[in-house]
Structures are given as C-alpha cells and as structure tokens.
Scaffold this active site. Structure first.
Site, short mmCIF file in Angstrom:
data_model
loop_
_atom_site.label_atom_id
_atom_site.label_comp_id
_atom_site.label_asym_id
_atom_site.label_seq_id
_atom_site.Cartn_x
_atom_site.Cartn_y
_atom_site.Cartn_z
N HIS A 1 -3.09 3.17 -2.12
CA HIS A 1 -4.24 2.43 -1.60
C HIS A 1 -5.19 1.97 -2.70
O HIS A 1 -5.87 0.94 -2.56
CB HIS A 1 -4.99 3.29 -0.58
CG HIS A 1 -4.24 3.43 0.72
ND1 HIS A 1 -4.27 2.48 1.70
CD2 HIS A 1 -3.41 4.40 1.17
CE1 HIS A 1 -3.52 2.86 2.72
NE2 HIS A 1 -2.97 4.03 2.42
N ASN B 1 0.83 -1.22 0.00
CA ASN B 1 0.00 0.00 0.00
C ASN B 1 0.86 1.26 0.00
O ASN B 1 0.57 2.22 -0.72
CB ASN B 1 -0.92 0.01 1.22
CG ASN B 1 -2.30 -0.53 0.90
OD1 ASN B 1 -2.69 -0.63 -0.26
ND2 ASN B 1 -3.04 -0.88 1.94
N GLU C 1 -6.63 -6.71 5.35
CA GLU C 1 -6.17 -7.62 4.30
C GLU C 1 -6.36 -9.08 4.69
O GLU C 1 -5.74 -9.97 4.11
CB GLU C 1 -4.70 -7.36 3.98
CG GLU C 1 -3.71 -7.75 5.06
CD GLU C 1 -3.47 -6.66 6.09
OE1 GLU C 1 -2.40 -6.67 6.73
OE2 GLU C 1 -4.35 -5.78 6.26
#
Length: 299
Positions: free
Chosen positions: A185, A180, A216
């Site tokens: 993102h 990320n 995640e």
C-alpha cells in the site's frame, strides 16, 4: 518564498485606478479593471485575494458585480471593499448586506486604505489556510470529495445559466488492486501521488479542477470546455501517466501503470447535473476498461 497576494482594483476612472495601483503595488500584485464585466472576467481568471470595487460605474454597477461574485462558488469568499463617493447610511447598508467586507468613502486617505487593505489581506490568508485544511485530500493534496461535490454543483448551475459547455472526466488507475497487493500500500500511495502531480501540472486554467473522487479514482472538472477540448486534455493526461513508466508486473495489458478515462459533456439545451455527468463519465470509463484500458472514451 511566499507568493505575493493579489488585489483587483475596479474603477471606471483611470486616475483612480492609477492612484490606487501606485499606492498598493509595493506590497501586492495589483490587477486593474475598468468596468464590471472586466472585473468579473479577471476575478474568475486570476482569483485575487481582495477586490477594491467602485459602486457607480456604467452598464454594470458595483452592487451587481458584488451580487454576481457572491453567486459564484469560485469567487464567493473573496473579500470586497467598496470605495465610492456614495456616503449615505443606506448606501453603506446595501453594500454590507450584499456581502461587502468594508466600505470606504471618497475622497479617501491613502494611509486608511493601506491599513484596511492590510487587515483584510490577513483575513484572506487565514481563510485560505482553513479552506485548505477542510478541502484538500491529505494523500494527494488535490481537492477532496467534499470540495469536488461543491465545485461540480456550482459549475452545473453556471453552465445551465450561461449555456456554456461543461465537461467532466472520470479517471481510474488500471489494475490498482493487484498493484497494491503485489507492491504494497505504501507504493500504491506513491502511485496516486504521482498521478495527482501529473493532473495538477497539466491543468493550465484556474477554473479547471482535478480532485480525488475516492480510492484510485480522480475527477476533472473543465468549465467552458466542449467535448473535443476535454478529449484532447484527457488523452494528453493518459499519455503523460503512462510515460511515467511506473513498473506494474501484475498488469495483464501493459508493463507499467496506466489509467482509463471516461468523459461526459453537457449540452446547451439541457440543464446538467453532477449525477448525470458522472453517470455518463462512469459509463464511458467502463467502456474504456472493456476496450483494453490506457485510453479515453467520450460521450
């Protein structure tokens, strides 16, 4: 094209099954069951939108079938119309109190059956739309944490009653924060969506559930699945995700996005709980990370 709605006709009389099947097959996908045990099995496997259920059947009557349907989270919301020769107010009251949606007495008029079925099918469509909005994770389109908690609690209860195995897998994307931070993102969201598609695309049974646990992390719920079966599926998923070949320059172990998976499975002599299974799966996940990631470790 909209998928045809499914209706299950349950009657121990072959002639009644044939008559109702021919009456409804032009508008719906018709499933048939000749007894209560078969009805429960086909309901769980096929998840029909509506059930037409006879009351008087050998071994397991319609009242018992309805009670078991309502006790199972997967089938509790499916509408049930009793079609029976029992026509006293007490019989009808009993069925409605158990959770039947409607009550049609034999001999029935075909036009009335079709009209009532149409009304209840519309209700089923509206209910499923609302359930989808309430229980689906907006990003991945998988069941969300709310639905995960409900399904896992119900499956733990069922496994405790039946003694059948229940396996749970906890999946985590390896080095997701560095991904990320480096790619942004928006790209991280795409990774989660890609992984969700792999999970949902590889689950072949309606009773298996892949859900977003948070961030995640994902959870797989595999009812009636022993540890070796869960391990086989999880390893296939691990390979399939790596084979997406999503570049990950910030991974210290691999050049692409990978996942680690921990698995827990219930034992017949012990009542499983959601917390106990998830704790064991989380511990195995931690060990998989420590062992080098992109792998599965089981209980």
């Amino acid at each position: 094209m909209t998928e045809r709605q499914k209706i299950l006709v349950v009657d121990d009389s072959a002639s009644n099954r044939q008559l109702l099947g021919e009456l409804l097959q032009a508008d719906y996908t018709v499933l048939l069951a000749k007894n209560g045990e078969q009805a429960l099995l086909r309901t769980r496997q096929q998840l029909p939108d509506l059930i037409l259920l006879d009351v008087v059947m050998p071994e397991m009557d319609g009242y018992e079938v309805l009670s078991q349907l309502k006790a199972d989270l997967h089938t509790a919301s499916i509408g049930v119309i009793f079609i029976t020769g029992l026509d006293t107010p007490a019989d009808e009251e009993r069925g409605l109190l158990l959770g039947a949606s409607d009550y049609i007495t034999k001999p029935f008029h075909p036009a009335v059956v079709k009209a009532r079925v149409a009304v209840h099918m519309q209700v089923a469509r509206q209910r499923r739309m609302l359930e989808t909005l309430a229980n689906i994770d907006a990003l991945t389109e998988l069941p969300n944490r709310r639905q995960l908690d409900a399904v896992l609690a119900a499956e733990c209860s069922r496994a405790g009653r039946t003694g059948n195995p229940l396996s749970v897998a906890l999946l985590d994307v390896d080095f997701f924060k560095p991904y990320n931070d480096f790619y942004g993102h928006a790209m991280g969201d795409r990774v989660l969506q890609s992984i969700a598609r792999v999970l949902s695309g590889n689950l072949k049974r309606p009773c298996d559930v892949a859900a977003r646990y948070g961030g995640e992390e994902f959870v797989l719920i595999m009812p009636d699945t022993p540890l070796d079966g869960a391990l086989e599926l999880a390893e296939a998923l691990c390979r399939a995700i790596a084979e997406l070949h999503i570049p990950h320059e910030k991974s210290t172990d691999y050049a692409c996005v990978t996942v680690s998976i921990g698995i827990a499975s219930s034992r017949a002599a012990v009542q499983p709980t959601a917390d106990s299974l998830l704790q064991v799966a989380d511990s195995r996940l931690y060990q998989a990370k420590a062992a080098g990631r992109n792998r599965v470790l089981a209980e």
